[in-house]
Design an enzyme around this catalytic site. Structure first.
Site, PDB file in Angstrom:
ATOM      1  CD  GLU A 191       6.840   3.914 -33.587  1.00  0.00           C
ATOM      2  OE1 GLU A 191       6.157   3.045 -34.152  1.00  0.00           O
ATOM      3  OE2 GLU A 191       7.309   4.912 -34.148  1.00  0.00           O
ATOM      4  CE  LYS A 206      17.083   8.724 -37.375  1.00  0.00           C
ATOM      5  NZ  LYS A 206      16.586   8.712 -35.989  1.00  0.00           N
TER       6      LYS A 206
END
Ligand code: NAP
Length: 442
Positions: A191, A206
């Site tokens: 990004e 995660k």
């Protein structure tokens, strides 16, 4: 013939993943009904702007900005808005109303997972989040279902495609971090603001989820030690390559024996994210580009690896739909919903207590006895050396020779290694410590 029941599905968010979920729900309605035993009716899609152009053509009348009302009337809620609020409030409201929830929101789960898990437990409904870790790869269900009769000892995951792409670029082209990041941004893998990926925050979220399911204990983001890849240099990658390693950003959750003088010891879980050297023949070393993989070690199953696309609208939608069908089946069949087991009660270990092998690069004066002094110092600090390689360099201008030492240690605690490195820095024959990296899989 009895008529098939209809379950109302509210979709919150229609971006990269949500749009594909909506498409599949409509296009594959008959197949999903056959697999579920109920028709899954998309009752509405909550977005910020109902007039935005979508990736797929969807009936305009489904769109609403009133997510709260949509949630109140649903049997199943799919949250794909991302972010903390209003996702958190909407999920809690859905669970309290008795709806099962499917989400891909790893940031929210890592920050406030325990509140959500408890709300699901209390309401006796299912909260599923396969898409939150490693996109399309079925990894959470294997951990909590298929491996529920085993004992997981260690999980090593490449769970962030952006950083794997960058490190792979650096490894294959010799590029510096900044150039590899620019290439990842140009190709759409990173990004414009890459902080969450390159600083390891996404992988840490995660890691907390993987540790929670693997060790039946709730771990939050604050339990995860996190280092990103911004300080990995082309020189680190080249030295690693030369020594037969590849550098990967790994999310690691592993059970370790702890020696505690007060309690007499026990077990703890080290949850961490950091750049890690892996032998080039390790299965995770073959995970190239933006792909993800999770490598699990379990007492009885041994080693397992799960590989695939860790992101992308359609692959991630596959994981969301899998959760949706599973939750819907349980609604059709009746009985209690499955919730997470939290019977492990293993404490999270601080990074100082984690145990691993290390790679240490040293620039040292080329003098007799230097190797022996260094080896002695390592031994004195309780760190045993597995291999030590020396390369001699001659400075063209000064004609002074120096030696580059590459040391790989046996497993040692982070605290012992830190003390060793500090002691090494104090030796008069050391010009500089060029790198200290953790090693797995040796
Ligand atoms: P996205 O493209 O940014 O889409 C977000 C959607 O949510 C948009 O449709 C947006 O509406 C809507 N939305 C955001 N805030 C809202 C609000 N306050 N009220 C109502 N609607 C709101 O996101 P994404 O890439 O699909 O990701 C969705 C979730 O899946 C995230 O939690 C992400 O971490 C997770 N995930 C994504 C991937 C992936 O590959 N993209 C992989 C795994 C997990 P508008 O369209 O009107 O702005």
């Amino acid at each position: 013939m009895t008529e098939m029941r209809t379950l109302k599905v509210a979709l919150l968010g229609c971006g990269n993943v949500g749009a594909q979920v909506a498409r599949i729900l409509i296009e594959d309605a008959d197949a999903l009904a056959a697999r579920t035993g109920a028709r899954l009716e998309l009752s509405g899609i909550a977005v910020r702007n109902v007039n935005s152009k979508r990736d797929v053509e969807l009936p305009q009348e489904l769109f609403t900005t009133d997510a709260e009302t949509l949630v109140k009337d649903a049997d199943l809620v799919i949250e794909l808005m991302g972010g903390i609020e209003p996702a958190r409030t909407l999920i809690l409201s859905a669970l309290t109303n008795g709806a099962c929830v499917v989400t891909g929101n790893k940031a929210l789960l890592a920050q406030d997972g325990p509140t959500l898990y408890e709300a699901a437990d209390k309401a006796g409904v299912q909260l599923s989040f396969e898409a939150a870790v490693a996109g399309a790869i079925p990894i959470l269900r294997p951990i909590r279902d298929s491996l529920s009769g085993d004992r997981i000892t260690r999980v090593l995951g490449i769970v962030n495609g952006t950083t794997n792409f960058i490190l792979d670029q650096m490894d294959s082209t010799g590029a510096q971090f900044a150039d590899a990041l620019a290439e990842a941004q140009r190709l759409g893998y990173a990004e414009a603001d890459p902080t969450a990926d390159v600083e390891g925050h996404d992988a840490a979220a995660k890691a907390a989820i993987l540790a929670t399911l693997s060790f039946h204990t709730r771990f939050a983001l604050e339990n995860v030690h996190c280092e990103g890849i911004t300080s990995v240099t082309a020189a680190d990658i080249a030295a690693a390559k030369d020594a037969g390693f590849v550098i990967k950003l790994l999310a690691i959750a592993e059970k370790l024996a702890v020696t505690d003088t007060e309690t007499g010891g026990g077990e703890g879980v080290s949850v961490r994210v950091h750049p890690t050297l892996l032998p080039r023949e390790h299965p995770l070393a073959a995970v190239r580009g933006a792909f993800n993989a999770v490598f699990i070690e379990a007492e009885n199953a041994g080693e397992l690896m799960f590989y695939g696309q860790g992101a992308g609208g359609t692959p991630t939608a596959s994981a969301v739909l899998g959760d949706l069908v599973s939750a819907a089946r349980r609604l059709v069949l009746g009985g209690p919903q499955r919730t997470e087991t939290t019977t492990g009660h293993v404490p999270a270990l601080p990074i100082d207590a984690s145990v691993t092998s290390y790679y240490i690069g040293l620039d040292v004066a080329d003098q007799p006895g230097v190797l022996a002094r260094i080896a002695q110092l390592f031994a004195g600090n309780g760190v045993s050396i597995e291999t030590m390689r020396q390369t001699i360099h001659r400075d063209a201008e000064s004609n002074v020779e120096s030696a580059e030492l590459r040391i790989v240690t046996h497993r040692a605690s982070e605290a012992a290694l830190a003390a060793t490195v500090e002691a090494v820095k104090g030796l008069d024959v050391i010009n500089s410590v060029t790198s200290v990296l953790r090693v797995e899989g040796v």
